[in-house]
Design a protein around this motif. Structure first.
Motif, PDB file in Angstrom:
ATOM      1  N   ALA A 316       0.910  -1.059   0.009  1.00  0.00           N
ATOM      2  CA  ALA A 316       0.053  -0.034   0.034  1.00  0.00           C
ATOM      3  C   ALA A 316       0.887   1.042  -0.136  1.00  0.00           C
ATOM      4  O   ALA A 316       0.398   2.415  -0.774  1.00  0.00           O
ATOM      5  CB  ALA A 316      -1.037  -0.113   1.067  1.00  0.00           C
ATOM      6  N   HIS A 317       1.921   1.151   0.816  1.00  0.00           N
ATOM      7  CA  HIS A 317       2.760   2.358   0.906  1.00  0.00           C
ATOM      8  C   HIS A 317       3.349   2.517  -0.612  1.00  0.00           C
ATOM      9  O   HIS A 317       3.672   3.701  -0.850  1.00  0.00           O
ATOM     10  CB  HIS A 317       4.010   2.216   1.940  1.00  0.00           C
ATOM     11  CG  HIS A 317       3.398   2.690   3.171  1.00  0.00           C
ATOM     12  ND1 HIS A 317       3.995   3.890   3.916  1.00  0.00           N
ATOM     13  CD2 HIS A 317       2.603   2.297   4.044  1.00  0.00           C
ATOM     14  CE1 HIS A 317       3.363   4.021   5.273  1.00  0.00           C
ATOM     15  NE2 HIS A 317       2.467   3.034   5.362  1.00  0.00           N
ATOM     16  N   ASP A 318       3.898   1.645  -1.011  1.00  0.00           N
ATOM     17  CA  ASP A 318       4.528   1.491  -2.472  1.00  0.00           C
ATOM     18  C   ASP A 318       3.512   2.081  -3.349  1.00  0.00           C
ATOM     19  O   ASP A 318       3.833   2.971  -4.283  1.00  0.00           O
ATOM     20  CB  ASP A 318       4.982   0.208  -2.958  1.00  0.00           C
ATOM     21  CG  ASP A 318       6.161  -0.455  -2.227  1.00  0.00           C
ATOM     22  OD1 ASP A 318       6.784   0.470  -1.197  1.00  0.00           O
ATOM     23  OD2 ASP A 318       6.653  -1.623  -2.024  1.00  0.00           O
ATOM     24  N   ALA A 319       2.450   1.796  -3.549  1.00  0.00           N
ATOM     25  CA  ALA A 319       1.223   2.310  -4.455  1.00  0.00           C
ATOM     26  C   ALA A 319       1.071   3.706  -4.412  1.00  0.00           C
ATOM     27  O   ALA A 319       1.165   4.612  -5.115  1.00  0.00           O
ATOM     28  CB  ALA A 319      -0.018   1.724  -4.319  1.00  0.00           C
ATOM     29  N   VAL A 320       1.007   4.177  -3.197  1.00  0.00           N
ATOM     30  CA  VAL A 320       1.153   5.895  -2.901  1.00  0.00           C
ATOM     31  C   VAL A 320       2.362   6.595  -3.210  1.00  0.00           C
ATOM     32  O   VAL A 320       2.132   7.484  -3.750  1.00  0.00           O
ATOM     33  CB  VAL A 320       0.771   6.171  -1.385  1.00  0.00           C
ATOM     34  CG1 VAL A 320       0.895   7.548  -1.102  1.00  0.00           C
ATOM     35  CG2 VAL A 320      -0.590   5.497  -0.846  1.00  0.00           C
ATOM     36  N   LEU A 321       3.405   6.079  -2.914  1.00  0.00           N
ATOM     37  CA  LEU A 321       4.754   6.383  -3.318  1.00  0.00           C
ATOM     38  C   LEU A 321       4.826   6.736  -4.876  1.00  0.00           C
ATOM     39  O   LEU A 321       5.833   7.610  -5.178  1.00  0.00           O
ATOM     40  CB  LEU A 321       5.897   5.791  -2.627  1.00  0.00           C
ATOM     41  CG  LEU A 321       6.009   5.857  -1.106  1.00  0.00           C
ATOM     42  CD1 LEU A 321       7.053   4.926  -0.510  1.00  0.00           C
ATOM     43  CD2 LEU A 321       6.587   7.369  -0.904  1.00  0.00           C
ATOM     44  N   ASP A 322       4.407   5.430  -5.511  1.00  0.00           N
ATOM     45  CA  ASP A 322       4.355   5.759  -7.070  1.00  0.00           C
ATOM     46  C   ASP A 322       3.912   7.010  -7.738  1.00  0.00           C
ATOM     47  O   ASP A 322       4.590   7.498  -8.650  1.00  0.00           O
ATOM     48  CB  ASP A 322       3.630   4.588  -7.577  1.00  0.00           C
ATOM     49  CG  ASP A 322       3.574   4.455  -9.149  1.00  0.00           C
ATOM     50  OD1 ASP A 322       4.770   4.368  -9.738  1.00  0.00           O
ATOM     51  OD2 ASP A 322       2.345   4.783  -9.622  1.00  0.00           O
ATOM     52  N   GLY A 323       3.036   7.691  -6.937  1.00  0.00           N
ATOM     53  CA  GLY A 323       2.717   9.017  -7.353  1.00  0.00           C
ATOM     54  C   GLY A 323       1.600   9.257  -8.517  1.00  0.00           C
ATOM     55  O   GLY A 323       1.271  10.206  -8.837  1.00  0.00           O
ATOM     56  N   MET A 325      -1.335   7.213  -8.263  1.00  0.00           N
ATOM     57  CA  MET A 325      -2.721   6.717  -7.508  1.00  0.00           C
ATOM     58  C   MET A 325      -3.960   7.575  -8.130  1.00  0.00           C
ATOM     59  O   MET A 325      -4.034   8.678  -8.040  1.00  0.00           O
ATOM     60  CB  MET A 325      -2.651   6.550  -6.199  1.00  0.00           C
ATOM     61  CG  MET A 325      -1.982   5.352  -5.470  1.00  0.00           C
ATOM     62  SD  MET A 325      -2.890   3.986  -5.952  1.00  0.00           S
ATOM     63  CE  MET A 325      -4.355   4.295  -5.146  1.00  0.00           C
ATOM     64  N   ARG A 326      -4.802   6.821  -8.705  1.00  0.00           N
ATOM     65  CA  ARG A 326      -6.183   7.348  -8.869  1.00  0.00           C
ATOM     66  C   ARG A 326      -7.040   6.711  -7.881  1.00  0.00           C
ATOM     67  O   ARG A 326      -7.402   5.643  -7.802  1.00  0.00           O
ATOM     68  CB  ARG A 326      -6.629   6.995 -10.487  1.00  0.00           C
ATOM     69  CG  ARG A 326      -7.813   7.504 -10.749  1.00  0.00           C
ATOM     70  CD  ARG A 326      -8.290   7.107 -12.135  1.00  0.00           C
ATOM     71  NE  ARG A 326      -8.908   5.693 -12.052  1.00  0.00           N
ATOM     72  CZ  ARG A 326      -8.892   4.978 -13.001  1.00  0.00           C
ATOM     73  NH1 ARG A 326      -8.700   5.474 -14.386  1.00  0.00           N
ATOM     74  NH2 ARG A 326      -9.563   3.789 -13.120  1.00  0.00           N
ATOM     75  N   GLY A 327      -7.636   7.709  -7.008  1.00  0.00           N
ATOM     76  CA  GLY A 327      -8.405   7.447  -5.977  1.00  0.00           C
ATOM     77  C   GLY A 327      -7.438   6.836  -4.832  1.00  0.00           C
ATOM     78  O   GLY A 327      -6.325   7.119  -4.682  1.00  0.00           O
ATOM     79  N   LYS A 328      -8.124   5.704  -4.048  1.00  0.00           N
ATOM     80  CA  LYS A 328      -7.358   5.281  -2.713  1.00  0.00           C
ATOM     81  C   LYS A 328      -7.225   3.852  -2.931  1.00  0.00           C
ATOM     82  O   LYS A 328      -7.982   3.019  -3.267  1.00  0.00           O
ATOM     83  CB  LYS A 328      -8.066   5.621  -1.743  1.00  0.00           C
ATOM     84  CG  LYS A 328      -8.345   7.297  -1.517  1.00  0.00           C
ATOM     85  CD  LYS A 328      -7.273   7.857  -0.985  1.00  0.00           C
ATOM     86  CE  LYS A 328      -6.913   7.423   0.383  1.00  0.00           C
ATOM     87  NZ  LYS A 328      -7.741   7.780   1.294  1.00  0.00           N
ATOM     88  N   VAL A 329      -6.007   3.515  -2.016  1.00  0.00           N
ATOM     89  CA  VAL A 329      -5.510   2.098  -1.614  1.00  0.00           C
ATOM     90  C   VAL A 329      -6.158   1.873  -0.145  1.00  0.00           C
ATOM     91  O   VAL A 329      -5.732   2.477   0.673  1.00  0.00           O
ATOM     92  CB  VAL A 329      -4.165   1.554  -2.032  1.00  0.00           C
ATOM     93  CG1 VAL A 329      -3.259   2.699  -1.349  1.00  0.00           C
ATOM     94  CG2 VAL A 329      -3.802   0.232  -1.853  1.00  0.00           C
ATOM     95  N   VAL A 330      -6.716   0.711  -0.017  1.00  0.00           N
ATOM     96  CA  VAL A 330      -7.174   0.158   1.316  1.00  0.00           C
ATOM     97  C   VAL A 330      -6.680  -1.247   1.603  1.00  0.00           C
ATOM     98  O   VAL A 330      -6.674  -2.278   0.691  1.00  0.00           O
ATOM     99  CB  VAL A 330      -8.726   0.452   1.423  1.00  0.00           C
ATOM    100  CG1 VAL A 330      -9.179  -0.151   2.592  1.00  0.00           C
ATOM    101  CG2 VAL A 330      -9.019   1.953   1.352  1.00  0.00           C
ATOM    102  N   ILE A 331      -6.574  -1.380   2.984  1.00  0.00           N
ATOM    103  CA  ILE A 331      -6.475  -2.918   3.271  1.00  0.00           C
ATOM    104  C   ILE A 331      -7.552  -3.269   4.081  1.00  0.00           C
ATOM    105  O   ILE A 331      -7.887  -2.579   5.287  1.00  0.00           O
ATOM    106  CB  ILE A 331      -4.983  -2.734   4.164  1.00  0.00           C
ATOM    107  CG1 ILE A 331      -3.765  -2.468   3.272  1.00  0.00           C
ATOM    108  CG2 ILE A 331      -4.796  -4.313   4.650  1.00  0.00           C
ATOM    109  CD1 ILE A 331      -2.547  -2.215   4.381  1.00  0.00           C
ATOM    110  N   ALA A 332      -8.362  -4.345   3.537  1.00  0.00           N
ATOM    111  CA  ALA A 332      -9.309  -4.809   4.536  1.00  0.00           C
ATOM    112  C   ALA A 332      -8.512  -5.886   5.267  1.00  0.00           C
ATOM    113  O   ALA A 332      -8.323  -6.867   4.877  1.00  0.00           O
ATOM    114  CB  ALA A 332     -10.396  -5.438   3.605  1.00  0.00           C
ATOM    115  N   TYR A 333      -8.942  -5.854   6.865  1.00  0.00           N
ATOM    116  CA  TYR A 333      -8.425  -6.667   7.712  1.00  0.00           C
ATOM    117  C   TYR A 333      -9.253  -8.091   7.617  1.00  0.00           C
ATOM    118  O   TYR A 333      -8.802  -8.865   8.152  1.00  0.00           O
ATOM    119  CB  TYR A 333      -8.358  -5.874   9.164  1.00  0.00           C
ATOM    120  CG  TYR A 333      -7.602  -4.603   9.053  1.00  0.00           C
ATOM    121  CD1 TYR A 333      -6.680  -4.254   7.993  1.00  0.00           C
ATOM    122  CD2 TYR A 333      -7.423  -3.841  10.233  1.00  0.00           C
ATOM    123  CE1 TYR A 333      -6.066  -3.172   8.086  1.00  0.00           C
ATOM    124  CE2 TYR A 333      -6.547  -2.956  10.409  1.00  0.00           C
ATOM    125  CZ  TYR A 333      -5.797  -2.510   9.356  1.00  0.00           C
ATOM    126  OH  TYR A 333      -5.119  -1.371   9.313  1.00  0.00           O
TER     127      TYR A 333
END
Length: 333
Positions: A316-323, A325-333
């Motif tokens: 998830a951090h890598d996806a945000v750091l890619d720069g 992102m369209r929309g949001k990345v979420v982790i479902a527990y």
């Protein structure tokens, strides 16, 4: 009872580790929430970067956006009961949502939209509060007439994806969004943007539509990089709001000549300083939940990872750091 969390490793802050800790006990205003999903935002990666640079003495649990179920509450909590489904953007001064159980001040918590699942709900709180506060409490676009224009720089990101429909629903302003790819441009149009332009040549793109100045500018990425351009584009007596810190001095001369205003929006101000109006954030989240349930606003969830682990958090951090992102990345527990 012990709870699981994923934390920054104090021995190697570039990486995360899994830890086990005692279930926390709620303070007077706290809810104890069983976290069901959490999203990762740029603030997560920025805080992590700071810990890598400066080090830390003990594991630090990051993560702020979350949705979950109330398990217990403090003696001064009102408006919630055990079993309630909630969502919130957290408090940057407290342990985060990358854990199975988290304490959160009830005043900055809202009731989760009924129509969203856990992941879709967790994608929204931080960006919703940032967009709402920026538009309606800093820029005050609700007071603008139909002849006024709003430029949203970064329309397809997490905040922009909500700022567009919020502005559309709660004002008469003409909404202009920036996007560099056609899929991102369509994303903005689908959410209500009246015009989408490429940020790489804003004056030229706007000139094609006979626009020289814009009345309101909402900067959602790269304040430094856009500053010279927005200083030229802002209308006399216009308003600029940015959510992104600058690394270099911002030349104010052009704003001074135009009597233009610069506003900063930091969604954590209320909880960080325990402001008298901090409960306003709970109210905003409840208002946004109604917009969601009424079909006015949709979740900006674009990617879901499953299971709270070192691996999913790093992804998830890598996806945000890619720069990109369209929309949001979420982790479902």
């Amino acid at each position: 009872m012990s709870v699981k969390a994923i934390a920054v490793n104090p021995q190697d802050p570039k990486h995360f580790i899994e830890i086990s800790q005692q279930e926390p006990t709620p303070g007077d205003y706290d809810l104890l929430v069983e976290v069901k999903a959490a999203s990762v935002n740029p603030v997560d990666t920025k805080v992590h970067k700071g810990l890598v640079k400066n080090g830390l003495q003990e594991p630090r649990v990051l993560g702020w956006d979350a949705s979950g179920i109330v398990k217990a509450m403090g003696s001064r909590v009102t408006g919630f009961k055990a079993g309630d489904e909630v969502w919130y953007a957290g408090d940057i001064t407290r342990p985060g949502s990358n854990t199975t159980h988290q304490l959160i001040d009830a005043r900055i918590v809202g009731h989760k939209p009924r129509t969203l699942d856990w992941a879709a709900a967790a994608a929204l709180p931080l960006t919703a509060l940032t967009a709402w506060e920026g538009l309606f409490e800093r820029l005050n676009i609700q007071d603008a007439g139909a002849d006024k224009t709003l430029l949203i720089i970064g329309g397809a990101g997490g905040v922009g994806s909500l700022a567009i429909p919020f502005a559309k629903h709660h004002s008469n302003i003409r909404i202009i969004a920036t996007a560099s790819r056609e899929d991102s441009a369509q994303w903005c149009r689908d959410r209500g943007a009246d015009l989408v332009v490429n940020y790489k040549d804003l004056p030229g793109e706007l000139a094609k539509h006979d626009i020289t100045y814009v009345d309101y500018i909402f900067i959602l990425n790269d304040t430094d990089g856009h500053w010279a351009t927005v200083s030229k584009l802002i209308a006399p007596q216009g308003h600029i709001c940015t959510i992104v810190e600058n690394e270099h001095p911002l030349d104010q001369n052009e704003l001074k000549l135009k009597s233009a205003a610069l506003h900063w929006e930091f969604m954590y101000t209320r909880s960080m300083y325990q402001t008298a109006d901090m409960a306003r954030q709970g109210e905003i989240l409840n208002a946004v939940a109604k917009l969601v349930d009424d079909g006015v606003v949709e979740s900006s969830l674009s990617k879901t990872l499953h299971g709270l682990s070192v691996e999913t958090l790093q992804q998830a951090h890598d996806a945000v750091l890619d720069g990109h992102m369209r929309g949001k990345v979420v982790i479902a527990y």
